[in-house]
Motif scaffolding. Structure first.
Motif, PDB file in Angstrom:
ATOM      1  N   ARG A  23       0.798  -1.121   0.131  1.00  0.00           N
ATOM      2  CA  ARG A  23       0.017  -0.315  -0.241  1.00  0.00           C
ATOM      3  C   ARG A  23       0.841   1.527  -0.044  1.00  0.00           C
ATOM      4  N   ARG A  79       1.727 -11.924   8.126  1.00  0.00           N
ATOM      5  CA  ARG A  79       2.077 -11.074   9.659  1.00  0.00           C
ATOM      6  C   ARG A  79       2.152 -12.483  10.192  1.00  0.00           C
ATOM      7  N   ASP A  99       4.500  -3.617  15.805  1.00  0.00           N
ATOM      8  CA  ASP A  99       4.971  -3.489  14.565  1.00  0.00           C
ATOM      9  C   ASP A  99       5.842  -2.685  14.056  1.00  0.00           C
ATOM     10  N   ARG A 102       4.479   0.956  13.243  1.00  0.00           N
ATOM     11  CA  ARG A 102       4.403   2.085  13.999  1.00  0.00           C
ATOM     12  C   ARG A 102       6.020   2.425  14.478  1.00  0.00           C
ATOM     13  N   VAL A 153      -7.270  -0.951  18.022  1.00  0.00           N
ATOM     14  CA  VAL A 153      -6.177  -1.518  18.757  1.00  0.00           C
ATOM     15  C   VAL A 153      -4.855  -1.065  17.382  1.00  0.00           C
ATOM     16  N   GLN A 154      -4.065  -1.054  18.448  1.00  0.00           N
ATOM     17  CA  GLN A 154      -2.680  -0.407  18.183  1.00  0.00           C
ATOM     18  C   GLN A 154      -1.656  -1.499  18.197  1.00  0.00           C
ATOM     19  N   THR A 155      -0.140  -1.544  18.256  1.00  0.00           N
ATOM     20  CA  THR A 155       0.314  -2.550  19.087  1.00  0.00           C
ATOM     21  C   THR A 155       1.582  -1.460  19.616  1.00  0.00           C
ATOM     22  N   THR A 179      -5.734  -9.947  12.302  1.00  0.00           N
ATOM     23  CA  THR A 179      -4.868  -9.174  11.721  1.00  0.00           C
ATOM     24  C   THR A 179      -4.272  -9.101  13.601  1.00  0.00           C
ATOM     25  N   ASP A 180      -4.303  -9.377  14.053  1.00  0.00           N
ATOM     26  CA  ASP A 180      -3.741  -9.186  14.915  1.00  0.00           C
ATOM     27  C   ASP A 180      -3.584 -10.633  16.353  1.00  0.00           C
ATOM     28  N   LYS A 203       0.217   3.882  12.204  1.00  0.00           N
ATOM     29  CA  LYS A 203       1.012   2.708  11.519  1.00  0.00           C
ATOM     30  C   LYS A 203       1.009   3.420  10.615  1.00  0.00           C
TER      31      LYS A 203
HETATM   32  C1  LIG Z   1      -1.551  -6.097  14.156  1.00  0.00           C
HETATM   33  C2  LIG Z   1      -2.115  -4.157  13.653  1.00  0.00           C
HETATM   34  O1  LIG Z   1      -1.210  -3.034  13.809  1.00  0.00           O
HETATM   35  C3  LIG Z   1      -3.317  -3.878  14.762  1.00  0.00           C
HETATM   36  O2  LIG Z   1      -4.087  -2.725  14.343  1.00  0.00           O
HETATM   37  C4  LIG Z   1      -3.009  -4.703  12.493  1.00  0.00           C
HETATM   38  O3  LIG Z   1      -4.222  -5.505  12.891  1.00  0.00           O
HETATM   39  C5  LIG Z   1      -2.436  -4.964  11.337  1.00  0.00           C
HETATM   40  O4  LIG Z   1      -3.165  -5.028  10.209  1.00  0.00           O
HETATM   41  P1  LIG Z   1      -2.475  -5.462   9.277  1.00  0.00           P
HETATM   42  O5  LIG Z   1      -3.109  -5.041   7.647  1.00  0.00           O
HETATM   43  O6  LIG Z   1      -1.304  -6.410   8.762  1.00  0.00           O
HETATM   44  O7  LIG Z   1      -1.954  -3.567   8.708  1.00  0.00           O
END
Ligand SMILES: C[C@](O)(CO)[C@H](O)COP(=O)(O)O
Ligand SMILES: Nc1ccn([C@@H]2O[C@H](COP(=O)(O)OP(=O)(O)OP(=O)(O)O)[C@@H](O)[C@H]2O)c(=O)n1
Length: 225
Positions: A23, A79, A99, A102, A153-155, A179-180, A203
């Motif tokens: 992206r 991931r 991640d 981030r 949700v973040q990391t 996704t997480d 992110k």
């Molecule tokens: C893990 C994550 O950053 C939490 O918001 C997110 O799910 C990652 O998503 P991506 O589509 O793999 O970027």
């Protein structure tokens, strides 16, 4: 090792950095620089002083840039696979998954997360949703979605390692993709504590995020964190 002192045992930071950055469109995203420093180097630098070891999942055929205080493993196709490989490469008691994408991670957020995981065994950084939420169909607003109780949700996300290992094993056995990592742990029926995050922890995903990150480096690198 400020945060790690709150915990019994060893703590590892696991950084999935093996994505291709489709992206963003600038090649492997973790190696893209903002303010002259790569996203990966920024994430490693934020975590290394707070944990006992740092492991990074890299795209096949790529090496860690010289001087980073970390160990590399080869990432997977997703991931989730990259995190599974990182988990298999550490014997730490507690793992923080973060991640590479981030790069602006305040130390106070890591401290709060480590305190939460010491109490509960599973915690993730997240932000309460501040915008109005709607469902759209064909470009039209069709339904309002109540935003009370919704979090983005973040990391980083932190877990007792044996718990995250169990969650990944169950996902593999059932063919589940999430996704997480906190989502995989929640599927085990284990409660995941939400720890308030930070808008600067966004992110870097699309070209506009890169411009924002570039601008943020000016105050971040001057010490405003
Ligand atoms: C893990 C994550 O950053 C939490 O918001 C997110 O799910 C990652 O998503 P991506 O589509 O793999 O970027
Ligand atoms: N096979 C993969 C895919 C993603 N990641 C990592 O997971 C984090 C979040 O992924 P995302 O932002 O989606 O990164 P990319 O997969 O690189 O982005 P895109 O989906 O645009 O290709 C990133 O640090 C990325 O490097 C990973 O380690 N291994």
């Amino acid at each position: 090792m400020t945060g790690a002192c709150l915990l019994a045992g060893r703590t590892a930071a696991l950084i999935p950095a093996a994505g291709s950055g489709t992206r963003l469109g600038r090649g492997p995203k973790a190696f893209v620089e903002v303010g002259g420093i790569s996203l990966l180097a920024r994430s490693v630098a934020a975590l290394a002083p707070l944990v006992d070891e740092v492991l990074v999942a890299l795209p096949a055929g790529m090496d860690l840039p010289p001087g980073l205080p970390a160990r590399a493993v080869e990432g997977g196709d997703t991931r989730q696979q990259s995190v599974a490989r990182l988990l298999a490469a550490t014997g730490a008691d507690v793992v923080l998954v973060h991640d590479a994408a981030r790069p602006f991670l305040p130390g106070a957020v890591v401290g709060a997360l480590l305190e939460a995981v010491a109490e509960t065994g599973a915690a993730t950084v997240a932000l309460p949703v501040a915008d109005t939420l709607v469902r759209g169909e064909g470009g039209l607003r069709v339904e309002d979605v109540p935003r009370e109780d919704l979090w983005a949700v973040q990391t980083p996300q932190a877990f007792r390692r044996e718990l995250l290992l169990r969650a990944h094993a169950q996902a593999r056995a059932q063919g589940v993709a999430a996704t997480d990592d906190a989502g995989l742990v929640a599927r085990l029926g284990f409660p995941v504590r939400l720890v308030p995050g930070d808008a600067r922890l966004f992110k870097v995903t699309a070209p506009g995020d890169l411009a924002l990150a570039e601008a943020l480096t000016r105050v971040w690198d001057a010490g405003a964190r």
